[in-house]
Design an enzyme around this catalytic site. Sequence first.
Site, short mmCIF file in Angstrom:
data_model
loop_
_atom_site.label_atom_id
_atom_site.label_comp_id
_atom_site.label_asym_id
_atom_site.label_seq_id
_atom_site.Cartn_x
_atom_site.Cartn_y
_atom_site.Cartn_z
N HIS A 161 0.82 -1.22 0.00
CA HIS A 161 0.00 0.00 0.00
C HIS A 161 0.86 1.27 0.00
O HIS A 161 0.35 2.35 -0.29
CB HIS A 161 -0.99 0.00 1.18
CG HIS A 161 -0.38 0.20 2.53
ND1 HIS A 161 -0.06 -0.83 3.38
CD2 HIS A 161 -0.04 1.33 3.19
CE1 HIS A 161 0.43 -0.35 4.50
NE2 HIS A 161 0.46 0.96 4.41
N ASP A 192 0.28 -7.78 1.68
CA ASP A 192 0.66 -6.36 1.63
C ASP A 192 2.17 -6.23 1.58
O ASP A 192 2.81 -5.68 2.49
CB ASP A 192 0.08 -5.64 2.84
CG ASP A 192 0.15 -4.12 2.68
OD1 ASP A 192 0.39 -3.66 1.55
OD2 ASP A 192 -0.03 -3.42 3.68
N GLY A 271 3.78 6.43 8.30
CA GLY A 271 5.13 6.67 7.81
C GLY A 271 6.05 5.51 8.14
O GLY A 271 7.07 5.30 7.49
N ASN A 272 5.66 4.71 9.16
CA ASN A 272 6.43 3.52 9.51
C ASN A 272 6.09 2.33 8.61
O ASN A 272 6.74 1.28 8.69
CB ASN A 272 6.18 3.11 10.97
CG ASN A 272 6.97 3.92 11.95
OD1 ASN A 272 6.47 4.90 12.49
ND2 ASN A 272 8.22 3.54 12.20
N SER A 273 5.06 2.47 7.79
CA SER A 273 4.65 1.37 6.91
C SER A 273 5.82 0.85 6.10
O SER A 273 6.52 1.61 5.45
CB SER A 273 3.57 1.84 5.95
OG SER A 273 2.29 1.59 6.45
N GLY A 326 -8.08 -22.91 -9.25
CA GLY A 326 -9.09 -22.75 -10.28
C GLY A 326 -10.50 -23.11 -9.87
O GLY A 326 -11.22 -23.77 -10.64
N VAL A 327 -10.95 -22.68 -8.67
CA VAL A 327 -12.35 -22.91 -8.26
C VAL A 327 -12.96 -21.62 -7.72
O VAL A 327 -12.25 -20.74 -7.21
CB VAL A 327 -12.44 -24.00 -7.16
CG1 VAL A 327 -11.96 -25.34 -7.66
CG2 VAL A 327 -11.70 -23.58 -5.90
#
Length: 426
Positions: A161, A192, A271-273, A326-327
């Site tokens: 993100h 993420d 900001g620590n992300s 694939g389901v």
Amino acid sequence: MEQKENNGGGDVQTYTVPMQSRHKHQAFLFIFALLAGFVGGLFSPAVIKLYEKYNTSLSQGGETKLPSSPSTTTDQPLLDDNRIVNLVEKHSQGVVSIVISKEISQMRRYNSMDFFGGFPFFSPFDVPKQDSDTTTKEKQKIGSGSGFFVSNDGMIVTNKHVVSDEQAEYTVIMQGGKEYSAKVLARDPNNDIAVLKIEGSDFPALTLGDSSALKVGQTVVAIGNALGEFSDSVTSGIISGLKRNVSAGSGFGMEEKLTDIIQTDTAINPGNSGGPLFNISGEVIGINVAVARGAENVGFALPIDSVKRVIDQVKKTGKISVPYIGVRYVLLDDEIQKANNLPYNYGALVLRGTKMTDFAVIPGSPADKANIVENDIILRVNGKKIDADHPLTLLISEYVIGDEVTFSLWHKGKESDVKLTLEERK
């Protein structure tokens, strides 16, 4: 003398204390007082002498050593402080700030901290809002985050993100202020996580630890670009919990379910992300990702073990390849079980979508090759139960393309195991 007593059963009993007994008590108290006075008189000269000696010592600035009881040592906090200081001095150079820039119209800004309820990501964005009466464009800083080196040739890990805008430009700022233009190599569609690359060599790559060995209560340290303004900010705390499941949102329509993540009371902020969470040995054991809104010191980090696979894959292939079976499916619970008279309240019920082209099983897929059909219930993946906290997609993401997995399956009234080989999602 008459007294009353409640015996707890509701009745009040009356009894009499003989006067003779009262006289005996008075005599005992009188004798005790005499003995106390005698002992006090016997030792009072010694007490006065000790007081005079102590008082004289204080007035003369001397030191009087009184008998001491065992006390707790103060060496341990000092030892912990030194370990954190050493960690920061040795490893902080491997942490970077990531600046997000974009050529946009003249805009007025609004605060991106107006998050959804729940557990917001550490939003990297100071999002501009377009002013309808202006058309002039200029490059502006619209956000920031953190990251860290995982290779000496400039590979950097951060949160997806942080670098979600494909039209933006990303600049990496190292400790000391040196700047590099960064390219996004890959964004993980299931987690993420994102990987960036800058040109150069001999960068200070950090050591990745083992998040499966973490214990609640152990010391952890976070380093990052707090609030997008204070680079190389250091905070410490403990691991407050493990295997937490939360839903995190950025406030801009992005929302993601985070499973089996680390909870920490370490002070971490927007900001620590994407910044690292270290153990006290200086190994990265997590990536800071979200914080609980309206709470103090409730932060979350992705365990590093879930990131290692992504890093290895990007190093080898330059991209993130996601396995699939694939389901289409619906997760079962008590309500769906009762409404449809099903034998299980967990598992993934294979079911077609609303359109004619929304097949329950995609032709030619691994599930199709394993003869899985509509209305089958996939119960477990390699023994792990499928439920709301562990959906089928999440369990499959733990494996890589080419892995053979075993599905426990309910098919036409019978439970059996089938094997299939994971393939790349096209």
